[in-house]
Design a protein around this motif. Structure first.
Motif, PDB file in Angstrom:
ATOM      1  N   ASP A  83      -8.708  13.353  -2.496  1.00  0.00           N
ATOM      2  CA  ASP A  83      -8.274  13.520  -1.108  1.00  0.00           C
ATOM      3  C   ASP A  83      -8.944  12.490  -0.207  1.00  0.00           C
ATOM      4  N   VAL A  84     -10.239  12.267  -0.442  1.00  0.00           N
ATOM      5  CA  VAL A  84     -11.014  11.295   0.328  1.00  0.00           C
ATOM      6  C   VAL A  84     -11.519  10.229  -0.634  1.00  0.00           C
ATOM      7  N   ILE A  85     -11.395   8.984  -0.218  1.00  0.00           N
ATOM      8  CA  ILE A  85     -11.679   7.847  -1.086  1.00  0.00           C
ATOM      9  C   ILE A  85     -12.727   6.950  -0.454  1.00  0.00           C
ATOM     10  N   GLN A  86     -13.786   6.652  -1.197  1.00  0.00           N
ATOM     11  CA  GLN A  86     -14.677   5.584  -0.756  1.00  0.00           C
ATOM     12  C   GLN A  86     -14.047   4.290  -1.262  1.00  0.00           C
ATOM     13  N   ALA A  87     -13.452   3.557  -0.325  1.00  0.00           N
ATOM     14  CA  ALA A  87     -12.696   2.359  -0.677  1.00  0.00           C
ATOM     15  C   ALA A  87     -13.501   1.113  -0.383  1.00  0.00           C
ATOM     16  N   ARG A  88     -13.279   0.087  -1.168  1.00  0.00           N
ATOM     17  CA  ARG A  88     -13.895  -1.196  -0.856  1.00  0.00           C
ATOM     18  C   ARG A  88     -13.121  -1.871   0.279  1.00  0.00           C
ATOM     19  N   ALA A  89     -13.668  -2.965   0.794  1.00  0.00           N
ATOM     20  CA  ALA A  89     -13.102  -3.597   1.995  1.00  0.00           C
ATOM     21  C   ALA A  89     -12.325  -4.863   1.651  1.00  0.00           C
ATOM     22  N   TYR A  90     -11.762  -5.489   2.681  1.00  0.00           N
ATOM     23  CA  TYR A  90     -11.099  -6.780   2.606  1.00  0.00           C
ATOM     24  C   TYR A  90      -9.977  -6.771   1.559  1.00  0.00           C
ATOM     25  N   GLY A  91      -9.998  -7.709   0.612  1.00  0.00           N
ATOM     26  CA  GLY A  91      -8.907  -7.818  -0.357  1.00  0.00           C
ATOM     27  C   GLY A  91      -8.741  -6.589  -1.227  1.00  0.00           C
ATOM     28  N   ASN A  92      -9.846  -5.966  -1.634  1.00  0.00           N
ATOM     29  CA  ASN A  92      -9.746  -4.769  -2.474  1.00  0.00           C
ATOM     30  C   ASN A  92      -9.128  -3.605  -1.718  1.00  0.00           C
ATOM     31  N   LEU A  93      -9.361  -3.529  -0.408  1.00  0.00           N
ATOM     32  CA  LEU A  93      -8.701  -2.497   0.392  1.00  0.00           C
ATOM     33  C   LEU A  93      -7.191  -2.732   0.398  1.00  0.00           C
TER      34      LEU A  93
END
Length: 415
Positions: A83-93
């Motif tokens: 439900d909740v995701i710790q996402a990486r930033a920039y291109g990976n997002l």
């Protein structure tokens, strides 16, 4: 009397059923991350959140960092995932936001976005639609961490200029002290070393010229900086070409090397391994006195909501909690890792020092600007610097190969 007793029993039973029903109706969120080392912290944070929102529970799950993006993308593509995701930033997002896997956030659904500086929100923004898809969680800085006791015992001080860094390293080596714990066997470490040691040498103007297309990576400023890195590598860990990341960490944490070129995120890990360490930090040295001294900075991912979650309201409540100064203060002080949230209170003197250095920065260049397409600038930098430091390429050749790869998709380099 019997009727009254029955009524009382009915009321009691009804109350029991209501409470049982309420318990059954409790919403459980799943929360995925690659930050295995932060699990104890997040479990404590979840307890604090549940004190405010007792009807919501959160299950925190972690995956190996090297496999996380693949596991997450596969789950989301299948219409599942947390439900909740710790996402990486920039291109990976972008790889998970562009297909529509994440819920777009705005200041109506998450008013706490106002707590963040614009560059932090930009790191969590999909370029094609300009929408924010995650609440930023950390500011990372690339700098040099040093062992104060080793410096004091050797009678040396943190350097200001590159020449002073070379002299300092030579003095340490003459006393049989390993100057830098760094090795280059783990490819991604080469990118952190470049940023930690060469940012001041490159400067903000170089980044602006790269972004505008006035310069490319064959520019003499870049080649010269790579040459300086080649020079300093003689002071890395013994046989550094074969020394991987974990071994570099252990060498420094054990007090067997004076410096570690890398990210501010290393500090908490070093202190956890060896609480007796007395550490300091300094920004990359300048070419000559009077030049602007810089660290490299980036925003390290964020907290996102799965667009396919059937618990969106609860997930947004949790994400909003993770965007408060209360949370940012706890995050910074527990993990010795800078939160980008405005209004946080930093207790640790070393973290305060890192925050001060972060005020004067350039981008962690390849991640912020060239990790959106293939071959990514990060991969090109990592592999070619690795070859250069192994003696397989000259600085000029490494710069040319980096530039050649980026030019396949970056139009300003195609002129």
């Amino acid at each position: 009397m019997k009727l009254t007793r029955r009524m009382m029993m009915g009321v009691a039973m009804g109350g029991y059923l209501l409470s049982a029903g309420a318990a059954m109706a409790k919403t459980e969120l799943t929360f995925w991350s690659w930050r295995q080392e932060d699990k104890a912290f997040y479990n404590e944070i979840i307890k604090k959140f549940q004190e405010k929102e007792p009807e919501i529970s959160v299950k925190f799950e972690t995956y190996a960092p090297e496999n996380y993006q693949t596991i997450l993308s596969t789950a989301l593509a299948a219409g599942r995932g947390p439900d909740v995701i710790q996402a990486r930033a920039y291109g990976n997002l972008e790889t998970i936001a562009a297909p529509g896997y994440l819920l777009a956030l705005d200041k109506q659904t998450v008013p706490e976005l106002a707590n963040f500086p614009e560059p932090a929100l930009a790191a969590e923004t999909l370029r094609s639609d300009g929408k924010v898809y995650a609440v930023p969680f950390a500011t990372q800085t690339m700098l040099v961490i040093y062992n104060k006791k080793i410096f004091a015992d050797a009678g040396v001080k943190p350097p200001q200029t590159w020449d002073e860094l070379i002299a300092l390293s030579a003095a340490l080596k003459a006393k049989n002290v390993t100057p830098f714990a760094n090795g280059t066997a783990t490819a991604w470490q080469n990118e952190t070393i470049v940023a930690a040691l060469l940012s001041s040498m490159l400067g903000k103007q170089f980044e602006e010229d790269i972004a505008s297309g006035k310069a490319n990576f064959t520019d003499p400023r870049y080649v010269n900086a790579l040459s300086k890195l080649k020079d300093i590598s003689q002071y890395f860990a013994p046989n550094f070409i074969g020394v991987d990341y974990a071994s570099s960490q252990q060498l420094f944490a054990a007090g067997r090397a004076a410096m570690f070129a890398g990210g501010s995120f290393e500090v908490a890990n070093f202190k956890a391994q060896n609480p007796a360490l007395d550490l300091g930090v300094f920004a990359s040295p300048v070419a000559k006195p009077g030049d602007e001294r810089l660290i490299a900075r980036y925003y390290d991912g964020g907290y996102a909501v799965n667009a396919k979650s059937d618990k969106t309201d609860a997930a947004l409540k949790f994400v909003r909690f993770l965007a408060t100064p209360e949370y940012g203060t706890a995050f910074t002080n527990a993990l010795k890792n800078l939160s980008p949230i405005k209004g946080i209170k930093i207790e640790d003197p070393l973290t305060q020092e890192v925050a001060k250095l972060a005020d004067n920065s350039m981008s962690y260049l390849m991640l912020v600007r060239f990790r959106y397409q293939e071959p990514s600038g990060s991969v090109l930098l990592q592999s070619n610097v690795q070859k250069m430091l192994a003696g397989q390429q000259t600085p000029e050749q490494a710069a040319a190969e980096i530039n050649k790869g980026i030019a396949t998709y970056y139009k300003p380099f195609q002129k």
